[in-house]
Design an enzyme around this catalytic site. Structure first.
Site, short mmCIF file in Angstrom:
data_model
loop_
_atom_site.label_atom_id
_atom_site.label_comp_id
_atom_site.label_asym_id
_atom_site.label_seq_id
_atom_site.Cartn_x
_atom_site.Cartn_y
_atom_site.Cartn_z
N GLU A 122 0.83 -1.22 0.00
CA GLU A 122 0.00 0.00 0.00
C GLU A 122 0.86 1.27 0.00
OE1 GLU A 122 -3.74 0.34 0.11
OE2 GLU A 122 -2.71 2.08 -0.71
N LYS A 198 4.73 4.33 -10.29
CA LYS A 198 3.48 4.19 -9.52
C LYS A 198 2.28 3.98 -10.45
CE LYS A 198 5.24 6.98 -5.70
NZ LYS A 198 5.40 8.35 -5.19
#
Ligand SMILES: NC(=O)c1ccc[n+]([C@@H]2O[C@H](COP(=O)([O-])OP(=O)(O)OC[C@H]3O[C@@H](n4cnc5c(N)ncnc54)[C@H](OP(=O)(O)O)[C@@H]3O)[C@@H](O)[C@H]2O)c1
Length: 349
Positions: A122, A198
């Protein structure tokens, strides 16, 4: 009790350690810390709860009886190999390392599932903003079509500071560095390398696509000047580094880019200042879902890591297979034109 070891006692690692030492019954407990400068750093951190074993030998951690290893070192090497070895040794792994997840995430996640363990990341995207869970679990019932996001806190700190004060990029960068938001060498951030790693992770989770981060078009934010903000302001806009991905599943066509673009002053993106991140995820049935918050910083990032550790501790036997990913798609070139000034204007964001 779930026993946790930490690799790396830097900005993020030390914040994770502070959150995991308080001895709360039933909660995960930090038992080991690896750091290459263990002898020096242990003096900074001597919790009076359960004693923590400090070591400068990673083997000590890999051969220990911990259940979860948190990797907070960063970079591909040696962190990637250590994550693999931790999984092979039967540990679950939590990492904040976007480079490793973007390049090897699927293989590592598959290995974890084969081992009956978990691989969670996460913290690798969006800092404390739980975007990995939002896409991977919260919106798993939809067919997602588009992601627009601010994913790099350093660049956002620089651009929002230029916007607020009218200063130059180098002045804004110096201010961000002084506040601990920016690396000594911020080119990975400004050039878009960090954001495209990302974005590649999010494309795998959202669209099931295996995207090479280097294939994602990136326009650097390093050439933005104060005059660009003045021009953006004339159309009631400001400039942010946006990572964009849109997938046409019927045609198997992905559009993906990272670029400094003009965003509307009223948008969620314009509200992101300093190291904040923001994302709007679009689904066929859910419409636009927004998520906003602290995208960097040790304490904020540690929250994402500790949340992953807590998720593992709640159900250590859970086996979560990785989402299926395919390379069978076409990556379309960036659809917008470069303007004469340094930033680019999208068709619509
Ligand atoms: N900082 C943030 O806001 C943020 C946000 C999201 C994700 N992350 C991610 O979190 C991870 C850690 O970042 P950070 O900001 O905490 O970095 P950091 O402060 O530089 O800490 C890195 C730690 O790893 C150690 N280390 C580095 N290279 C090593 C090597 N080759 N062998 C052994 N140890 C090594 C460092 O030791 P030394 O002290 O001896 O150099 C330090 O203890 C990275 O993957 C980063 O991308 C950071």
């Amino acid at each position: 009790v779930t026993r946790v070891a930490l690799l790396g006692f830097g900005t993020v690692g030390s914040a994770v350690a502070r959150r995991l030492v308080a001895p709360v019954p039933g909660k995960p407990v930090l038992t080991h810390i690896f750091d290459r400068r263990a002898a020096e750093k242990r003096a900074d951190f001597s919790p009076n709860g359960a004693p923590v074993v400090w070591t400068d030998a990673v083997e000590t951690i890999l051969h220990s009886d911990v259940d979860v290893i948190v990797e907070a070192i960063g970079g591909l090497d040696p962190a990637g190999a250590w994550i693999r070895r931790a999984l092979e040794a039967g540990k679950s792994v939590v990492t904040a390392n976007k480079q490793v997840v973007a390049r090897e995430g699927h293989a590592l996640w598959s290995l974890a599932a084969r081992q009956g363990r978990q691989f969670r990341f996460e913290a690798a995207v969006g800092g404390a903003m739980p975007i990995v869970r939002a896409i991977g679990e919260g919106l798993a019932g939809d067919r997602l079509t588009r992601i627009d996001a601010i994913l790099n806190g350093t660049t956002n700190g620089v651009l929002s500071q230029m916007d607020a004060t009218g200063c130059s990029l180098s002045e804004a960068l110096a201010a961000a560095q002084a506040r601990g938001w920016a690396e000594a060498n911020p080119s990975q951030d400004l050039d878009g390398d960090d954001a495209r790693a990302k974005l590649a992770i999010l494309c795998a989770l959202a669209f099931g696509l295996r995207v090479d981060p280097l294939q994602i078009a990136a326009t650097s934010s390093a050439a933005i000047v104060a005059a660009d903000f003045a021009e953006a302001r004339r159309s009631n806009g400001t400039i942010r580094q946006i990572a964009h991905a849109e997938y046409d599943a019927a045609r198997r066509e992905l559009t993906a880019w990272v670029a400094p673009i003009v965003v509307d002053r009223g948008s969620l993106f314009a509200r992101a200042v300093g190291p904040q991140n923001a994302a709007v995820i679009t689904g066929e049935h859910s419409g636009e879902i927004g998520i906003f918050g602290a995208g960097a910083g040790g304490d904020a990032t540690a929250v994402a890591i500790v949340s992953d550790v807590v998720a593992i501790a709640r159900d250590r036997a859970a086996i979560v297979p990785p989402p299926a990913v395919t390379s069978d798609f076409t990556l379309r070139p960036s659809p917008f034109k470069l303007r004469t000034s340094h930033f680019v204007l999208p068709e619509a964001v």
